[in-house]
Scaffold this active site. Structure first.
Site, mmCIF file in Angstrom:
data_model
loop_
_atom_site.group_PDB
_atom_site.id
_atom_site.type_symbol
_atom_site.label_atom_id
_atom_site.label_comp_id
_atom_site.label_asym_id
_atom_site.label_seq_id
_atom_site.Cartn_x
_atom_site.Cartn_y
_atom_site.Cartn_z
ATOM 1 N N LYS A 20 0.833 -1.208 0.000
ATOM 2 C CA LYS A 20 0.000 0.000 0.000
ATOM 3 C C LYS A 20 0.864 1.254 0.000
ATOM 4 C CE LYS A 20 -2.131 -1.080 3.794
ATOM 5 N NZ LYS A 20 -1.508 -2.400 3.988
ATOM 6 N N THR A 21 1.846 1.284 0.876
ATOM 7 C CA THR A 21 2.711 2.454 0.943
ATOM 8 C C THR A 21 3.513 2.577 -0.354
ATOM 9 O OG1 THR A 21 2.806 2.230 3.336
ATOM 10 C CG2 THR A 21 4.490 3.603 2.328
ATOM 11 N N ASP A 60 -1.837 7.876 3.560
ATOM 12 C CA ASP A 60 -1.426 6.545 4.020
ATOM 13 C C ASP A 60 -2.087 6.261 5.370
ATOM 14 O OD1 ASP A 60 -0.144 4.124 4.027
ATOM 15 O OD2 ASP A 60 1.895 4.916 4.247
ATOM 16 N N GLU A 61 -2.190 5.003 5.737
ATOM 17 C CA GLU A 61 -2.725 4.596 7.053
ATOM 18 C C GLU A 61 -4.084 5.244 7.331
ATOM 19 O OE1 GLU A 61 -1.127 2.353 8.782
ATOM 20 O OE2 GLU A 61 1.014 2.520 8.331
ATOM 21 N N GLN A 110 -5.591 -3.068 10.822
ATOM 22 C CA GLN A 110 -4.475 -2.421 11.505
ATOM 23 C C GLN A 110 -4.879 -1.119 12.181
ATOM 24 O OE1 GLN A 110 -0.478 -2.618 9.609
ATOM 25 N NE2 GLN A 110 -1.600 -3.382 7.848
ATOM 26 N N ARG A 126 5.012 -7.109 11.047
ATOM 27 C CA ARG A 126 6.203 -6.283 10.814
ATOM 28 C C ARG A 126 7.373 -7.142 10.364
ATOM 29 N NH1 ARG A 126 4.036 -2.751 9.217
ATOM 30 N NH2 ARG A 126 2.253 -4.094 9.511
#
Ligand code: ATP
Ligand code: MG
Length: 767
Positions: A57-58, A245-246, A276, A622
């Site tokens: 995504k990033t 983002d996020e 998340q 992560r």
């Protein structure tokens, strides 16, 4: 597109007004899969990329930005891009430069919500009653200001702590509410309905001081955009492209702000993962991502399913865990490659052993050629860091703490240390100044100044001066009384220090000074964490023979400079780890009550538990290659050992991806504890637990390490001991040894490995 703005890309592209379209497709596009590419190339209109961890995504967001620039759809100054941290913004800028070649300058609107809000507010400061050079207040300044206001209203701060007010105002700002918007009921939450007035007063004071707090950076800009259609139109025109983002962690005010700027037909691309969302406790609204399609009718929704980050084992474990959450959209995730290392789950005796294990594993990997910088320890609560930091310092293992101060640098720890320093060393004026009115006891700045003058004139330390000044009429009665009490307390504590164990002394000081009560009365989100840190501080003192030895240790630890660069092991909270990736991830403290956090579950029930589980999911995802999860059988909670149960999350990891080891020290040779655990096993039939049991039954040799009584703090007469010269004993830190001399409750022990040490009898057991 107009050429009003200087565009450094002109240089990067040879300064041609209309460079010919590249003959071949750019490498940055071919580095993407089909869906990612679709998200990058759908530059016009609204796009939501809703996808699991590590699906790129990033990367999509970064590439999309690069693509917009490279195809000259907009100048750098025409793009609004929001990242979750400043570090992420810097990295994105570097990545874009690398993708399209050359340095990208002029991305003034790439940053966090706060940094972008600040930039906007400075441009229109006068519309918010500020000057463009306004100061941004940090939490400490903010609190100080609120305290003054609370005092001015004659509100009893013990009953209605300023911190509570600060937390409420913060909450209102996060929800986009100005004083006049705060509902009547909400305003009653503080000092019988004074909340709203204080909020208004506070805003007034901020303006008078030409200052803004973090909440204002967005709330004030939102008001400006709402109140000035011309300004809004200008920004809408400017921001041809918006990227976020996020997105799952945006709060209401951020959402309103974005929606306003985007308008209905804006080119907005947001990326996020409902699994998340971990900032609900700070006002984030998972709903924002769920209603994106409604807000932007016709929005393209793109799902990415291939995870590029982690091994199948890691992904399988993470997916298995998050499947237990009910409130989720659900998605498919897959990854290529070998199954990879199983998640190593380890049961250990206590936090100290856990730290030894982690440091040992990290060093072993390092010896095999792995970088420390590619390893991270992710903790649920910041107090857990202390044990690791002490271990790393002892070993000389390089580490860095990301996203927060190191343990001994935390405000509450520094306060507690100031009390202790002053008991040990009455002329420590810095320590005195730090705590003279902390907790608040009515000794204002003017009184402190008088005290300073008084001390200077007599050339004595502040504490000594305090004892004298209270005999005079130099101070107002309230301050005089408070200072006199404080001075008496210190005299008493110093006396007590001669015979009371220093851990008990520390607890006593924290209680009697009112410091613990201050934090208990504090309703802000971080107050419980601060209390835990203080308990951890007391616990950390146990390893030292005396207060002086402990103070010495801390001053040495503080001297080691925090170095951000180089090959260092990363230590941070799970919350700070969002968006990051490491080859190796350590996840310690997977115990019921700690993780999932009892507090969160008590306060928010099932929703709280699900947010905790998402946090576990963030932690697991992560990792690229390997994960070490651990749980301790015992945690020290406020001076007494508590047996802990492995976290339910341990048992939610699918068995196929997990390898469980129960450490030799897990039971610590404590028969009583083993019985407890088997009792618990019959009621707690989780797969994780069963694995632990199975390993145990496989007959691992477990020499009894420590007698049970070593872990009950004895409160008997401190002068008497039941140990005698010549006896063999075991000490948690120093190992086995023989008693050489006995003096009161102090033993001189010749330890086999550690040499001769003086220890207090309650920390050893007969071997
Ligand atoms: P998170 O949900 O944790 O924020 P994310 O979805 O933002 O994750 P990224 O960080 O963008 O994922 O990507 C994860 C890793 O996968 C990165 O190392 C990235 O470079 C890599 N990656 C992403 N897409 C591709 C691709 N098409 N080819 C190769 N590697 C990729
Ligand atoms: Mg990401």
């Amino acid at each position: 597109m107009s050429g009003r703005y200087h565009d450094p890309l002109d240089e990067a592209f040879g300064n041609e007004p209309n460079p010919p379209a590249p003959a071949r497709e750019p490498a940055y596009l071919s580095a993407l899969n089909k869906e990612q590419r679709e998200a990058v190339e759908a530059t016009e209109g609204a796009v939501l990329v809703l996808a699991g961890a590590g699906t790129g995504k990033t990367r999509v967001l970064t590439t999309r930005l690069a693509h917009i620039l490279a195809t000259r759809r907009a100048w750098p100054g025409h793009i609004l891009a929001v990242t979750f941290t400043n570090k992420a913004a810097r990295e994105m800028k570097e990545r874009i430069g690398a993708l399209i070649g050359g340095v990208v300058e002029g991305m003034q609107w790439l940053g966090t919500f706060h940094s972008i809000g600040a930039r906007m507010l400075r441009r229109h400061a006068e519309l918010a009653g500020l000057k463009s050079n306004f100061t941004i207040l940090d939490a400490d300044d903010q609190l100080r200001l609120m305290k003054q206001l609370v005092e001015a209203e004659n509100i009893d701060e013990k009953r209605w702590p300023a911190r509570t007010l600060a937390a409420m105002i913060d909450g209102w700002k996060n929800r986009g509410q100005r004083p006049e918007d705060v509902p009547e009921g909400d305003a009653h939450g503080y000092a019988f309905g004074k909340g709203r007035k204080l909020y208004a007063d506070y805003q007034g004071r901020l303006k008078a001081l030409n200052a803004a707090d973090f909440g204002d950076l967005l709330l004030d800009t939102l008001s400006i955009l709402r109140g000035h259609p011309d300004i809004l139109a200008d920004y809408r025109d400017r921001f041809r492209y918006i990227l976020v983002d996020e997105y799952q962690d945006t709060n209401v005010v951020q959402y309103l702000w974005l929606k306003l700027l985007a308008g209905s037909g804006g080119n907005v691309c947001v990326v996020g993962d409902d699994d998340q969302s971990i900032y609900g406790w700070r006002g984030a609204e998972i709903e924002n991502i769920l209603r994106f399609e409604r807000d932007f009718p016709g929005a393209k929704v793109i799902r990415l399913e291939r995870n590029y980050r982690s091994t199948p084992a890691i992904l399988g474990a993470a997916s298995g865990l998050i499947a237990a959450n009910k409130g989720r959209l659900g998605k498919t995730l897959w990854t290529e490659g070998e199954h990879g290392e199983k998640i190593k789950v380890q049961g250990v005796w206590d936090a100290e052993e856990e730290a030894r294990h982690v440091a040992g594993d990290a060093e072993a990997l390092h010896r095999e050629g792995h970088l420390f910088a590619q390893m991270a320890i992710l903790v649920r609560a910041s107090f857990q860091m202390r044990e690791f930091e002490d271990r790393f310092i002892a070993l000389g293992l390089p580490y860095r703490v990301i996203g927060g101060p190191r343990f001994y640098e935390r405000a509450e720890i520094r306060d507690a240390m100031a009390y202790l320093r002053l008991v040990a060393q009455g002329d420590d004026d810095l320590a005195f100044e730090r705590i003279v009115n902390k907790p608040k006891r009515g000794i204002g700045d003017a009184s402190v100044q008088s005290l300073h003058r008084f001390a200077r004139a007599r050339q004595v330390p502040l504490l000594a001066a305090a004892r004298e000044i209270v005999e005079t009429d130099e101070l107002p009665p309230k301050a005089k009384k408070a200072l006199s009490e404080l001075a008496m307390n210190f005299a008493r504590w110093s006396g007590t220090a001669q015979h009371l164990p220093h851990t008990e002394l520390a607890e006593m000081i924290l209680d009697e000074s009112g410091y613990t009560d201050m934090l208990k009365a504090d309703k802000s989100a971080d107050a419980p964490g601060r209390l835990d840190n203080l308990k951890e501080l007391v616990r950390s003192m146990e390893q030292f023979e005396s207060l002086a030895a402990f103070l010495e240790h801390v001053s040495l630890v503080m001297e080691i400079e925090q170095n951000e660069t180089g090959d260092r092991l990363n230590l941070m909270t799970l919350h700070a780890a969002k968006g990051l990736e490491f080859d190796t991830v350590f996840l310690p403290g997977w115990e019921e009550g700690l993780f999932p956090s009892q507090r969160t579950m008590d306060e928010n029930g099932l929703a709280g538990l699900e947010e905790e589980r998402r946090l576990a999911y963030v932690g697991l995802t992560r990792a690229k290659q390997r994960i070490f999860v651990s749980f301790a059988a015992n945690r020290r909670v406020h001076g007494s050992w508590q047996s802990a149960l492995p976290s339910r999350f341990v048992s939610e990891l699918p068995e196929a991806h997990v390898e469980t080891t129960v450490d030799e020290g897990f039971y610590g040779g404590n028969a009583g504890f083993r019985d407890n655990m088997s009792g618990f096993a019959s009621t707690y039939e989780s797969p994780g637990w069963k694995r632990a049991q199975a390993n145990k039954e496989r007959g691992r040799a477990r020499p009894p390490l420590i007698e049970a009584q070593a872990f009950t703090v004895q409160t008997s007469d401190p002068q008497a001991t039941h140990y005698a010269k010549g006896e063999r004993v075991f000490h948690q830190k120093f190992g086995y040894g023989r008693i050489k001399a006995v003096e009161g409750n102090k033993l001189t022990v010749d330890f086999d490995k550690a040499g001769e040490k003086k220890v207090i009898d309650q920390f050893v057991a007969r071997a």
